[in-house]
Scaffold this motif. Structure first.
Motif, mmCIF file in Angstrom:
data_model
loop_
_atom_site.group_PDB
_atom_site.id
_atom_site.type_symbol
_atom_site.label_atom_id
_atom_site.label_comp_id
_atom_site.label_asym_id
_atom_site.label_seq_id
_atom_site.Cartn_x
_atom_site.Cartn_y
_atom_site.Cartn_z
ATOM 1 N N SER B 59 49.526 35.897 25.408
ATOM 2 C CA SER B 59 48.073 35.967 25.533
ATOM 3 C C SER B 59 47.644 37.248 24.859
ATOM 4 N N HIS B 60 46.427 37.274 24.404
ATOM 5 C CA HIS B 60 45.933 38.494 23.762
ATOM 6 C C HIS B 60 45.800 39.600 24.768
ATOM 7 N N TRP B 61 45.511 39.189 25.980
ATOM 8 C CA TRP B 61 45.322 40.175 27.041
ATOM 9 C C TRP B 61 46.193 39.819 28.225
ATOM 10 N N PRO B 62 47.157 40.676 28.519
ATOM 11 C CA PRO B 62 48.033 40.378 29.651
ATOM 12 C C PRO B 62 47.345 40.682 30.973
ATOM 13 N N LYS B 64 46.822 42.455 34.376
ATOM 14 C CA LYS B 64 47.192 43.782 34.857
ATOM 15 C C LYS B 64 47.866 43.656 36.222
ATOM 16 N N THR B 65 48.698 44.654 36.547
ATOM 17 C CA THR B 65 49.439 44.572 37.802
ATOM 18 C C THR B 65 48.513 44.565 39.024
ATOM 19 N N ASN B 66 47.473 45.409 38.976
ATOM 20 C CA ASN B 66 46.595 45.445 40.163
ATOM 21 C C ASN B 66 45.745 44.171 40.279
ATOM 22 N N ALA B 67 45.469 43.541 39.119
ATOM 23 C CA ALA B 67 44.768 42.252 39.186
ATOM 24 C C ALA B 67 45.675 41.222 39.838
ATOM 25 N N ALA B 68 46.963 41.268 39.464
ATOM 26 C CA ALA B 68 47.908 40.320 40.067
ATOM 27 C C ALA B 68 48.012 40.561 41.563
ATOM 28 N N LEU B 69 48.031 41.863 41.952
ATOM 29 C CA LEU B 69 48.099 42.186 43.379
ATOM 30 C C LEU B 69 46.846 41.676 44.101
ATOM 31 N N LEU B 176 31.605 32.518 41.318
ATOM 32 C CA LEU B 176 32.966 32.921 41.001
ATOM 33 C C LEU B 176 33.594 31.912 40.034
ATOM 34 N N PHE B 177 33.376 30.640 40.334
ATOM 35 C CA PHE B 177 33.882 29.585 39.474
ATOM 36 C C PHE B 177 33.288 29.725 38.068
ATOM 37 N N PHE B 178 32.009 30.004 38.023
ATOM 38 C CA PHE B 178 31.300 30.129 36.753
ATOM 39 C C PHE B 178 31.842 31.310 35.947
ATOM 40 N N THR B 179 31.977 32.498 36.573
ATOM 41 C CA THR B 179 32.463 33.671 35.835
ATOM 42 C C THR B 179 33.907 33.446 35.390
ATOM 43 N N SER B 180 34.701 32.729 36.193
ATOM 44 C CA SER B 180 36.074 32.442 35.796
ATOM 45 C C SER B 180 36.094 31.545 34.572
ATOM 46 N N LEU B 181 35.189 30.563 34.538
ATOM 47 C CA LEU B 181 35.086 29.682 33.363
ATOM 48 C C LEU B 181 34.731 30.508 32.134
ATOM 49 N N VAL B 182 33.797 31.462 32.324
ATOM 50 C CA VAL B 182 33.415 32.334 31.213
ATOM 51 C C VAL B 182 34.664 33.051 30.693
ATOM 52 N N GLY B 183 35.488 33.510 31.663
ATOM 53 C CA GLY B 183 36.726 34.189 31.274
ATOM 54 C C GLY B 183 37.633 33.281 30.462
ATOM 55 N N SER B 203 37.388 40.777 28.643
ATOM 56 C CA SER B 203 38.801 40.726 28.297
ATOM 57 C C SER B 203 39.715 40.470 29.497
ATOM 58 N N ILE B 204 39.368 39.491 30.250
ATOM 59 C CA ILE B 204 40.179 39.103 31.397
ATOM 60 C C ILE B 204 41.363 38.270 30.882
ATOM 61 N N ALA B 205 42.503 38.431 31.525
ATOM 62 C CA ALA B 205 43.656 37.649 31.091
ATOM 63 C C ALA B 205 43.389 36.167 31.332
ATOM 64 N N LEU B 206 43.828 35.344 30.413
ATOM 65 C CA LEU B 206 43.613 33.901 30.547
ATOM 66 C C LEU B 206 44.196 33.397 31.871
#
Lengths: 149, 543
Positions: B59-62, B64-69, B176-183, B203-206
């Motif tokens: 992915s262009h953008w991996p 992040k660890t804290n996002a995964a947490l 939330l669903f909408f912003t995720s779709l934007v991502g 630049s949110i990870a896919l």
């Protein structure tokens, strides 16, 4: 005729199409102490000729009291009442409506047409006898009526 | 009182397989579990394999660890909510998880807005910083931070089950669903062409964006019977319309756009023709959808109108036949009186004149005939009284039950004295009603209470309580009572439990009471213990 003038005998006209009712009234009046004679008309259309002494009724007696049923063949009791109370020659004869109807509109209408009183036929024999005697007693002995012309 | 539920034959109920709510709840759990698993996978990958995972899923953008947490905590919190009882202590942990998630989002946004580096993003995973792209940043995208803000609020409010809060949570989830779709879409359009040194807002990870959509859908599906999700769980046409149109309006534009973009990139489509085709195709598709939906609605509307017409006719028929019946009852009982009077009077006359003059058999026979005629007379009178409830109605007016009771007590004074009983009452209200008929009801009920007494002198007590939108009156006695199985039967016209000479009557009183209550939009019922007494209740709507 003489009886009538002297006031000894009283003449009652019963206008009633049901022979059973006529007979009951007769039975009740038969036991009465007042000397009375009775005429019965079953046909509504005959009442006015009778009272006006027309045709075959030329020698008819003028009644002292009329017991009138409302539901009659040919001519309705309400019409008869209206005609009696609009005829100056006979309007002073007391008319007692004696009927089975308990309807408010019948009662009101009868008094509007100047019925002298309205009585619903009691279903019980004793009560019926009492009522007929009460009518007779009230109208023929208690009440003062204008002298017959 | 029985309340039969009326089922609508026009609506097909799913007879086999799961219902929609069950399916949705299952989907919700699967999505939550997937989110938890995937975020664990990403974290393990970061901590142990140094981003091997990233290499197999480029992915262009991996992520992040804290996002995964954050995703892991969100997933666990949601899982607890979906599997633990509402009041359990473990279930309530999700609220604290929500606060943590919210904090994560707000601190990250703070860093972006005031351009500060708190080191927050590296506290836990300093050693694991393996991102090759922008060594300075191990901070999640602003869009991800906003998603965590939303998720935090959603988790915090999730346990409050008032309809309004549930709706708020669902609306936030929809965002939330909408912003995720934007991502997700940003990976198609924006990020591939982005070469700046700093991360883009989007630049949110896919993979993170996908997991956020999982979380959003999981929250929505976990409560399919609440808020606007009720429509999506509906078995009827409205439900399938909502389901299909929603899926349609998400998938069709996406696929269309991806196709035209592919056409543009391969050079199949010339300059700017992508927009032209996109817009035309979307118009075409949505015209079709609108037509189909309108067609559906129009058909339903036609059916509804037909049904209304049938209903209107039926009501009219019923009203007419009801009026006919009432007229019939009145005329029949009225006209029956005439011949009955003849029979009764002449049998009585026979009795008067010939009693003792015929043989003893004749006297008996006449006696039976006289009694029969009397009973029939009573029945006819009652029937007349019953039909008069409707014929002689008066308009409702404010009616003081205290006043009415006073009148009734006066009327019943002789009966009370004769029985040695007493009538007591609590304060009674004033209600819009037909005063004459209410007096009739009280008279009948109190009269019965006085009449059906055992060896004890009758004690009658009247009280009124307001329950919801109606006043419930109770007439209580200490009389002979009746068995529970007859509680309905006593209100049927001419039905009696007590016969003979001890308790005379025709069995009309309670039927009249019932009819009067029906006219008042109320109801009447009774309960009793044989030998101890009865309570008759009647309820009238409190305006």
């Amino acid at each position: 005729m003489n009886d009538q003038i002297s006031g000894k005998a009283i003449h009652i006209l019963i206008v009633e199409d049901n022979p059973g009712d006529v007979r009951l009234a007769l039975e009740a009046l038969k036991e009465s102490k007042i000397m009375n004679t009775m005429s019965v008309l079953e046909d509504g259309a005959e009442v006015m000729p009778y009272l006006r002494r027309e045709g075959k009724y030329a020698k008819a007696l003028r009644p002292d009291l009329i017991l009138l049923d409302l539901n009659l063949p040919k001519k309705d009791g309400r019409e008869i009442l209206n005609e009696i109370k609009n005829d100056p020659a006979i309007m002073t004869i007391p008319v007692v409506i004696l009927t089975t109807s308990q309807a408010e509109e019948d009662i009101l209408r009868a008094y509007n047409l100047h019925a002298n009183c309205y009585i619903t036929k009691p279903v019980d024999l004793d009560q019926f006898l009492t009522v007929v005697r009460a009518i007779e007693n009230f109208w023929l002995t208690i009440v003062k009526l204008p002298a017959k012309s | 009182m029985t309340t039969d539920s009326v089922s609508n034959p026009g609506i097909q109920v799913q007879s086999s397989g799961r219902s929609f709510p069950e399916t949705y709840r299952l989907i919700a759990k699967i999505l939550t579990a997937l989110t938890v698993m995937c975020s664990v996978l990403v974290l393990v990958d970061r901590l142990v394999f140094f981003s091997y995972f990233h290499k197999i899923l480029p992915s262009h953008w991996p992520m992040k660890t804290n996002a995964a947490l954050g995703l892991l905590i969100s997933g666990v919190a949601l899982w607890l909510r979906q599997t633990q009882p509402r009041e359990s202590r473990i279930g309530k942990l999700s609220r604290y998880f929500g606060i943590v998630i919210f904090g994560l989002g707000i601190v990250t946004l703070y860093e972006y807005i005031f351009s500060v580096e708190l080191g927050f993003d590296r506290i836990l995973f300093e050693l694991m910083r393996t991102v090759d792209y922008f060594p300075v940043y191990d901070r999640m995208a602003p869009l991800a931070a906003i998603n965590f803000l939303l998720m935090g609020v959603i988790l915090f409010l999730y346990e409050v089950e008032t309809p309004r809060v549930i709706l708020v949570v669902q609306i936030l989830t929809f965002f939330l669903f909408f912003t995720s779709l934007v991502g997700i879409f940003s990976h198609v359009y924006v990020l591939p062409n982005w070469f700046g040194p700093n991360p883009n807002f989007l630049s949110i990870a896919l993979f993170a964006a996908i997991l956020f959509t999982f979380l959003a859908l999981s929250v929505l599906f976990s409560r399919p019977d609440k808020g606007f999700m009720v429509l999506f769980s509906d078995d009827g046409i409205g439900g399938s319309l909502a389901r299909w149109l929603t899926v349609f309006s998400i998938i069709v534009p996406s696929i269309l756009d991806l196709m035209t973009m592919w056409g543009e990139r391969t050079g199949f489509l010339g300059d700017n023709s992508k927009s032209v085709i996109d817009i035309s195709a979307i118009i075409l598709v949505f015209t079709f959808v609108v037509y189909q939906a309108s067609n559906w609605v129009s058909r339903l509307d036609g059916e509804r109108r037909k049904a209304e017409e049938v209903l209107r006719k039926t009501v009219h028929e019923l009203e007419r036949s009801n009026a006919d019946l009432e007229q019939f009852a009145y005329v029949a009982s009225h006209d029956l009186q005439e011949p009955l009077r003849m029979i009764g009077s002449y049998v009585q006359l026979l009795q008067r004149r010939y009693k003792g003059k015929l043989d003893s058999d004749a006297d008996d026979f006449i006696e039976y005939a006289v009694n029969g005629a009397k009973r029939m007379r009573n029945l006819i009178n009652d029937l007349l009284a019953y039909s008069r409830v409707v014929r002689r109605r008066k308009d409702f007016e404010p009616t003081s039950f205290e006043e009415i009771l006073k009148q009734v007590e006066a009327d019943l004074r002789l009966a009370v004295q004769a029985s040695g009983g007493s009538i007591t009452h609590e304060p009674l209200p004033t209600i819009n009603a037909d005063p004459v008929q209410i007096a009739q009801v009280l008279q009948n009920l109190i009269g019965n209470a006085l009449k059906f007494h055992g060896d004890r002198p009758p004690k009658v007590h009247i009280e009124a309580k307001k329950e919801n939108a109606e006043w419930v009156f109770s007439v209580r006695d200490n009389g002979i009572g009746f068995e529970a199985q007859y509680a309905d039967r006593i209100f049927v016209i001419f039905q009696r439990l007590q016969g003979g000479e001890k308790y005379p009557g025709t069995g009309i009183g309670l039927a009249i009471c019932k009819k009067i209550m029906e006219r008042h939009g109320g109801r009447i019922w009774a309960e009793s213990t044989p030998g101890e007494g009865s309570v008759f209740h009647f309820a009238i709507p409190a305006i």
